[in-house]
Scaffold this motif. Structure first.
Motif, short mmCIF file in Angstrom:
data_model
loop_
_atom_site.label_atom_id
_atom_site.label_comp_id
_atom_site.label_asym_id
_atom_site.label_seq_id
_atom_site.Cartn_x
_atom_site.Cartn_y
_atom_site.Cartn_z
N LYS A 1 -45.85 46.14 -43.52
CA LYS A 1 -45.68 44.77 -43.03
C LYS A 1 -47.02 44.03 -43.07
O LYS A 1 -47.09 42.90 -43.54
CB LYS A 1 -45.12 44.78 -41.62
N LYS A 2 -48.08 44.66 -42.62
CA LYS A 2 -49.41 44.04 -42.61
C LYS A 2 -49.89 43.76 -44.03
O LYS A 2 -50.43 42.69 -44.31
CB LYS A 2 -50.39 44.96 -41.88
N GLN A 3 -49.68 44.73 -44.93
CA GLN A 3 -50.09 44.53 -46.32
C GLN A 3 -49.35 43.37 -46.96
O GLN A 3 -49.94 42.56 -47.67
CB GLN A 3 -49.86 45.80 -47.14
N VAL A 4 -48.05 43.29 -46.71
CA VAL A 4 -47.24 42.20 -47.26
C VAL A 4 -47.71 40.86 -46.71
O VAL A 4 -47.88 39.89 -47.45
CB VAL A 4 -45.74 42.42 -46.98
N GLU A 5 -47.94 40.79 -45.41
CA GLU A 5 -48.42 39.54 -44.79
C GLU A 5 -49.76 39.12 -45.39
O GLU A 5 -49.97 37.95 -45.69
CB GLU A 5 -48.52 39.69 -43.28
N ASP A 6 -50.68 40.08 -45.55
CA ASP A 6 -51.99 39.78 -46.13
C ASP A 6 -51.85 39.27 -47.57
O ASP A 6 -52.53 38.32 -47.96
CB ASP A 6 -52.89 41.03 -46.11
N LEU A 7 -50.98 39.91 -48.33
CA LEU A 7 -50.78 39.48 -49.72
C LEU A 7 -50.16 38.08 -49.79
O LEU A 7 -50.53 37.27 -50.64
CB LEU A 7 -49.91 40.49 -50.47
N LEU A 8 -49.22 37.80 -48.90
CA LEU A 8 -48.60 36.46 -48.88
C LEU A 8 -49.61 35.39 -48.52
O LEU A 8 -49.60 34.29 -49.09
CB LEU A 8 -47.41 36.44 -47.93
N ILE A 9 -50.51 35.69 -47.59
CA ILE A 9 -51.58 34.74 -47.23
C ILE A 9 -52.47 34.50 -48.44
O ILE A 9 -52.81 33.37 -48.77
CB ILE A 9 -52.39 35.27 -46.02
N ALA B 1 -52.34 29.77 -54.66
CA ALA B 1 -51.46 28.67 -55.07
C ALA B 1 -52.11 27.32 -54.75
O ALA B 1 -52.05 26.38 -55.55
CB ALA B 1 -50.10 28.79 -54.40
N ASN B 2 -52.75 27.22 -53.58
CA ASN B 2 -53.43 25.97 -53.21
C ASN B 2 -54.63 25.69 -54.11
O ASN B 2 -54.86 24.55 -54.51
CB ASN B 2 -53.86 26.01 -51.74
N GLN B 3 -55.39 26.73 -54.45
CA GLN B 3 -56.53 26.56 -55.35
C GLN B 3 -56.06 26.12 -56.73
O GLN B 3 -56.65 25.23 -57.35
CB GLN B 3 -57.32 27.86 -55.46
N LEU B 4 -54.99 26.71 -57.21
CA LEU B 4 -54.43 26.36 -58.51
C LEU B 4 -53.95 24.90 -58.51
O LEU B 4 -54.23 24.15 -59.44
CB LEU B 4 -53.27 27.30 -58.85
N LYS B 5 -53.26 24.51 -57.45
CA LYS B 5 -52.77 23.14 -57.32
C LYS B 5 -53.94 22.15 -57.35
O LYS B 5 -53.87 21.12 -58.03
CB LYS B 5 -51.97 22.98 -56.03
N ASP B 6 -55.02 22.46 -56.62
CA ASP B 6 -56.19 21.58 -56.60
C ASP B 6 -56.79 21.44 -58.00
O ASP B 6 -57.13 20.33 -58.43
CB ASP B 6 -57.26 22.12 -55.65
#
Length: 75
Positions: free
Chosen positions: A5-13, A19-24
């Motif tokens: 669960k922690k690994q998945v949460e970290d990866l999603l963050i 995604a935000n860097q790419l959008k910028d």
């Protein structure tokens, strides 16, 4: 034991940050270098559309005109 669960949460963050860097970067791009490409209509789609795509940032810039599409198709 690995906390999945922690690994998945970290990866999603991390994914959201990327995604935000790419959008910028895509918003700052001038899209000067474009090509016509067949691209999926949606992320997991089996149908495709022809679009002008920026070679540098991979943004789908616009749909081609009928004449542009015809010329592309005839190539």
């Amino acid at each position: 034991e690995v906390d999945v669960k922690k690994q998945v949460e970290d990866l999603l963050i991390h994914k959201r940050k990327i995604a935000n860097q790419l959008k910028d970067l895509q918003e700052k791009c001038t899209h000067d270098n474009q090509v016509l490409k067949s691209v999926p209509d949606t992320k997991n789609s089996s149908s495709f559309s022809v679009r002008w795509v920026c070679v540098d940032c991979h943004t789908h810039v616009r749909y081609p005109t009928q004449e542009e599409f015809k010329n592309w198709k005839d190539e």
